[in-house]
Design a protein around this motif. Structure first.
Motif, short mmCIF file in Angstrom:
data_model
loop_
_atom_site.label_atom_id
_atom_site.label_comp_id
_atom_site.label_asym_id
_atom_site.label_seq_id
_atom_site.Cartn_x
_atom_site.Cartn_y
_atom_site.Cartn_z
N SER A 68 -10.83 14.69 13.29
CA SER A 68 -10.00 15.75 12.75
C SER A 68 -10.87 16.93 12.32
O SER A 68 -10.54 18.09 12.56
N ARG A 69 -12.02 16.62 11.74
CA ARG A 69 -12.91 17.68 11.29
C ARG A 69 -13.50 18.40 12.50
O ARG A 69 -13.58 19.62 12.54
N SER A 70 -13.90 17.64 13.50
CA SER A 70 -14.60 18.32 14.58
C SER A 70 -13.63 19.02 15.55
O SER A 70 -14.01 20.00 16.18
N THR A 71 -12.40 18.56 15.65
CA THR A 71 -11.43 19.30 16.48
C THR A 71 -10.70 20.38 15.69
O THR A 71 -10.11 21.28 16.27
N GLN A 72 -10.73 20.26 14.35
CA GLN A 72 -9.98 21.16 13.47
C GLN A 72 -8.47 21.06 13.68
O GLN A 72 -7.73 22.01 13.41
N TRP A 73 -8.01 19.91 14.20
CA TRP A 73 -6.57 19.72 14.33
C TRP A 73 -5.99 19.22 13.03
O TRP A 73 -6.66 18.52 12.26
N GLU A 74 -4.73 19.54 12.80
CA GLU A 74 -4.00 18.94 11.68
C GLU A 74 -3.92 17.43 11.91
O GLU A 74 -3.86 16.97 13.04
N LYS A 75 -3.86 16.70 10.80
CA LYS A 75 -3.82 15.24 10.87
C LYS A 75 -2.69 14.73 11.76
O LYS A 75 -2.85 13.79 12.53
N SER A 76 -1.49 15.35 11.62
CA SER A 76 -0.34 14.80 12.35
C SER A 76 -0.50 15.05 13.86
O SER A 76 -0.17 14.20 14.68
N ARG A 77 -1.04 16.21 14.22
CA ARG A 77 -1.27 16.48 15.64
C ARG A 77 -2.26 15.47 16.22
O ARG A 77 -2.05 14.92 17.30
N LEU A 78 -3.34 15.23 15.47
CA LEU A 78 -4.35 14.29 15.94
C LEU A 78 -3.76 12.90 16.10
O LEU A 78 -3.95 12.23 17.12
N SER A 79 -3.04 12.49 15.09
CA SER A 79 -2.47 11.14 15.10
C SER A 79 -1.52 10.94 16.28
O SER A 79 -1.59 9.93 16.99
N HIS A 80 -0.64 11.90 16.51
CA HIS A 80 0.28 11.79 17.64
C HIS A 80 -0.46 11.77 18.97
O HIS A 80 -0.15 11.01 19.86
N HIS A 81 -1.47 12.63 19.05
CA HIS A 81 -2.17 12.69 20.33
C HIS A 81 -2.96 11.41 20.59
O HIS A 81 -3.00 10.92 21.72
N LEU A 82 -3.56 10.86 19.57
CA LEU A 82 -4.32 9.61 19.76
C LEU A 82 -3.40 8.47 20.18
O LEU A 82 -3.78 7.63 21.01
N THR A 83 -2.20 8.46 19.63
CA THR A 83 -1.23 7.42 20.03
C THR A 83 -0.91 7.53 21.51
O THR A 83 -0.86 6.53 22.24
N ARG A 84 -0.72 8.76 21.97
CA ARG A 84 -0.43 8.95 23.40
C ARG A 84 -1.62 8.55 24.27
O ARG A 84 -1.47 7.93 25.32
#
Lengths: 165, 165
Positions: A68-84
């Protein structure tokens, strides 16, 4: 309708022109690189970014907060994308004693990034690095560091960790 | 794990460093500007982009396909975002004889862009334009145009219209 160049903190005409050119370039390059990855390798720009981060990490694994820190994505965006990405077999999540799981690149994810990386690098070179040429590209790198430093110095709350001084 | 600098079309170490600096700068600036708009004015970066386009158009109105071309967003992203903005009263859609509706900025949308534009411009100046300084900023504008031209010349299918030669 709104004249954004007549007064106040506005950019003058030459500055405005360069700023618009920069915005168009940034978007055109992003769009081009992402469409190429999608078309040739079935990867989105977001997939690529996660895979690059993981593949360059020491053991092919990172904590979600590090991603999250290195992509600077919001937590929810990261979480959804990782699930996919997990459903597609590119990464897997491993529980550990922290509340943040470890994200691990799979063999398939590693194969995907190895397959697309040379073609991606070739496009970055052809359409960006070589157009700048060595001298102007070095200047871009220097100023980029200065911009990141300046933003980091001026804002503590709303900056990514990497940009803080 | 994956060594992306050892062979093939890879960037050399200095190029890789500048490229990474550029990527971090681009993201840091975007994040900073978007968080500022959101925090101070309740507008997302996407809201801002649509409002800027409409407010600078001749009569505060554009066809959806024109907005799609100038933002380079996919049709579905644009359509969803316009629906959300319409619900918030920032724009309205007007049916016309084409299959594409006209998108019109409302009084409220115009007030929103007028309110945030000076503060946004001041941030662009402080954290980007003034860090470059006039000479380096002019170079950035020039190279940006060259990059857009190069991408446009090499790809007809996957480039935004503006970038095509």
């Amino acid at each position: 309708m709104v004249d954004v160049s007549s007064n106040g903190p506005w950019l003058d005409d030459a500055e405005q022109k360069s700023w618009r050119s920069y915005l168009l370039m940034k978007r055109t390059l992003e769009t081009h690189l992402e469409r190429h990855l999608q078309r040739e390798f079935g990867l989105s720009g977001s997939d690529f970014e996660i895979l690059v981060n993981l593949s360059e990490s020491e053991a092919g694994r990172m904590r979600a907060f590090e991603l999250s820190r290195s992509t600077q994505w919001e937590k929810s965006r990261l979480s959804h994308h990782l699930t996919r990405m997990e459903k597609r077999g590119l990464i897997r999540k491993e529980a550990c004693d922290s509340r943040y799981p470890e994200i691990v690149i799979t063999e398939e994810g590693l194969a995907a990034i190895k397959e697309c990386a040379p073609a991606h690098a070739a496009r970055v070179r052809e359409f960006f690095v070589d157009v700048f040429g060595p001298e102007r590209f070095a200047i871009l790198g220097e100023v980029s560091d200065e911009v990141v430093g300046t933003i980091g110095k001026h804002c503590e709350d709303d900056c990514p960790l990497e940009a803080r001084s």
